[in-house]
Motif scaffolding. Sequence first.
Motif, PDB file in Angstrom:
ATOM      1  N   ILE A  19      47.917  29.818  42.551  1.00 21.27           N
ATOM      2  CA  ILE A  19      46.864  30.666  42.170  1.00 21.27           C
ATOM      3  C   ILE A  19      45.520  30.271  42.867  1.00 21.27           C
ATOM      4  CG2 ILE A  19      46.461  29.602  40.003  1.00 21.27           C
ATOM      5  CD1 ILE A  19      45.813  32.446  38.996  1.00 21.27           C
ATOM      6  N   THR A  20      44.699  31.076  43.247  1.00 22.35           N
ATOM      7  CA  THR A  20      43.368  31.013  43.746  1.00 22.35           C
ATOM      8  C   THR A  20      42.382  31.699  42.914  1.00 22.35           C
ATOM      9  OG1 THR A  20      43.203  33.044  45.073  1.00 22.35           O
ATOM     10  CG2 THR A  20      44.181  30.990  45.956  1.00 22.35           C
ATOM     11  N   PRO A  21      41.002  31.026  43.029  1.00 23.21           N
ATOM     12  CA  PRO A  21      40.081  31.648  42.077  1.00 23.21           C
ATOM     13  C   PRO A  21      39.806  33.324  42.365  1.00 23.21           C
ATOM     14  CG  PRO A  21      39.045  29.689  43.232  1.00 23.21           C
ATOM     15  CD  PRO A  21      40.528  29.808  43.834  1.00 23.21           C
ATOM     16  N   GLU A  22      40.377  33.905  43.546  1.00 26.85           N
ATOM     17  CA  GLU A  22      40.352  35.363  43.845  1.00 26.85           C
ATOM     18  C   GLU A  22      41.560  35.944  43.158  1.00 26.85           C
ATOM     19  OE1 GLU A  22      40.040  32.798  46.484  1.00 26.85           O
ATOM     20  OE2 GLU A  22      37.890  32.954  46.478  1.00 26.85           O
ATOM     21  N   LEU A  23      42.673  35.429  43.223  1.00 24.95           N
ATOM     22  CA  LEU A  23      43.798  36.011  42.407  1.00 24.95           C
ATOM     23  C   LEU A  23      43.429  35.827  41.060  1.00 24.95           C
ATOM     24  CD1 LEU A  23      46.890  34.533  44.348  1.00 24.95           C
ATOM     25  CD2 LEU A  23      46.141  36.775  44.253  1.00 24.95           C
ATOM     26  N   PHE A  24      42.913  34.881  40.268  1.00 29.30           N
ATOM     27  CA  PHE A  24      42.412  34.608  38.826  1.00 29.30           C
ATOM     28  C   PHE A  24      41.780  35.802  38.700  1.00 29.30           C
ATOM     29  CE2 PHE A  24      40.263  32.538  35.692  1.00 29.30           C
ATOM     30  CZ  PHE A  24      41.297  32.344  34.818  1.00 29.30           C
ATOM     31  N   ARG A  25      40.696  35.962  39.483  1.00 25.29           N
ATOM     32  CA  ARG A  25      39.730  37.029  39.031  1.00 25.29           C
ATOM     33  C   ARG A  25      40.096  38.381  39.100  1.00 25.29           C
ATOM     34  NH1 ARG A  25      34.023  37.629  39.235  1.00 25.29           N
ATOM     35  NH2 ARG A  25      33.682  35.738  40.258  1.00 25.29           N
ATOM     36  N   ALA A  26      41.047  38.534  40.040  1.00 22.18           N
ATOM     37  CA  ALA A  26      41.712  39.990  40.064  1.00 22.18           C
ATOM     38  C   ALA A  26      42.788  40.215  39.169  1.00 22.18           C
ATOM     39  CB  ALA A  26      42.338  40.207  41.582  1.00 22.18           C
ATOM     40  N   GLY A  27      43.418  39.288  38.542  1.00 21.65           N
ATOM     41  CA  GLY A  27      43.956  39.240  37.362  1.00 21.65           C
ATOM     42  C   GLY A  27      43.336  39.475  36.306  1.00 21.65           C
ATOM     43  N   PHE A  28      42.346  38.974  35.780  1.00 19.04           N
ATOM     44  CA  PHE A  28      41.728  39.205  34.669  1.00 19.04           C
ATOM     45  C   PHE A  28      40.876  40.416  34.823  1.00 19.04           C
ATOM     46  CE2 PHE A  28      41.797  34.828  33.277  1.00 19.04           C
ATOM     47  CZ  PHE A  28      42.055  35.110  31.817  1.00 19.04           C
ATOM     48  N   ALA A  29      40.363  40.990  36.128  1.00 23.45           N
ATOM     49  CA  ALA A  29      39.797  42.208  36.061  1.00 23.45           C
ATOM     50  C   ALA A  29      40.757  43.352  35.873  1.00 23.45           C
ATOM     51  CB  ALA A  29      39.053  42.314  37.770  1.00 23.45           C
ATOM     52  N   ASP A  30      41.882  43.388  36.414  1.00 26.73           N
ATOM     53  CA  ASP A  30      42.870  44.162  35.938  1.00 26.73           C
ATOM     54  C   ASP A  30      43.295  44.443  34.574  1.00 26.73           C
ATOM     55  OD1 ASP A  30      44.738  46.247  36.915  1.00 26.73           O
ATOM     56  OD2 ASP A  30      46.528  44.760  36.489  1.00 26.73           O
ATOM     57  N   LEU A  62      36.123  33.392  35.035  1.00 27.03           N
ATOM     58  CA  LEU A  62      36.352  34.006  33.858  1.00 27.03           C
ATOM     59  C   LEU A  62      35.191  34.380  33.440  1.00 27.03           C
ATOM     60  CD1 LEU A  62      38.151  35.049  31.357  1.00 27.03           C
ATOM     61  CD2 LEU A  62      38.186  32.854  30.480  1.00 27.03           C
ATOM     62  N   LEU A  63      34.331  33.714  33.195  1.00 21.67           N
ATOM     63  CA  LEU A  63      32.802  34.146  32.428  1.00 21.67           C
ATOM     64  C   LEU A  63      32.140  34.964  33.246  1.00 21.67           C
ATOM     65  CD1 LEU A  63      31.713  30.511  31.519  1.00 21.67           C
ATOM     66  CD2 LEU A  63      32.587  32.351  29.838  1.00 21.67           C
ATOM     67  N   ALA A  64      32.402  35.060  34.551  1.00 22.26           N
ATOM     68  CA  ALA A  64      31.586  36.038  35.336  1.00 22.26           C
ATOM     69  C   ALA A  64      32.440  37.254  35.068  1.00 22.26           C
ATOM     70  CB  ALA A  64      31.747  35.711  36.897  1.00 22.26           C
ATOM     71  N   GLU A  65      33.676  37.468  34.852  1.00 22.30           N
ATOM     72  CA  GLU A  65      34.368  38.631  34.631  1.00 22.30           C
ATOM     73  C   GLU A  65      33.791  39.222  33.082  1.00 22.30           C
ATOM     74  OE1 GLU A  65      36.348  40.769  36.263  1.00 22.30           O
ATOM     75  OE2 GLU A  65      35.880  39.947  38.148  1.00 22.30           O
ATOM     76  N   LEU A  66      33.849  38.229  32.201  1.00 20.98           N
ATOM     77  CA  LEU A  66      33.419  38.616  31.130  1.00 20.98           C
ATOM     78  C   LEU A  66      32.180  39.338  31.016  1.00 20.98           C
ATOM     79  CD1 LEU A  66      35.132  35.701  28.849  1.00 20.98           C
ATOM     80  CD2 LEU A  66      35.712  38.237  28.986  1.00 20.98           C
ATOM     81  N   GLN A  67      31.161  38.633  31.898  1.00 18.99           N
ATOM     82  CA  GLN A  67      29.828  39.108  31.770  1.00 18.99           C
ATOM     83  C   GLN A  67      29.655  40.330  32.531  1.00 18.99           C
ATOM     84  OE1 GLN A  67      28.085  35.104  33.232  1.00 18.99           O
ATOM     85  NE2 GLN A  67      26.382  35.783  32.187  1.00 18.99           N
TER      86      GLN A  67
END
Length: 116
Positions: A19-30, A62-67
């Motif tokens: 997992i990369t930060p980009e994949l992590f962000r995409a998973g949470f965004a979805d 994660l915090l950026a996605e939540l913000q």
Amino acid sequence: MVLPVGAVQLPVAETEKIITPELFRAGFADFFRQNPLDLARPILVVADKTRLCGYPEYLPVLLAELQERGLDPVRLRILIAYGNHARQSDEECLHAYGDSYRSLTFLHHDCKDRDS
């Protein structure tokens, strides 16, 4: 250490990071698009130093996605789940959680304190 005759010593190797930060962000965004959250009283539970999992790299993502979904970081409380483990020092927390430990509110849970 001397091993018994016939014992096989297995090498220790880190698992491949898939997992990369980009994949992590995409998973949470979805996930967040499909599951709106009530961020009025946000609490995030994290593991202690005995179960590190890339918090310095992934907590900011994660915090950026939540913000982006309305989280006010001032209202966020991050609970360190120690279980029966001893409380970490501030230095250990900085190592475990990175700069997020300096800028956010972390609470040290004590499972023996019935009032916490």
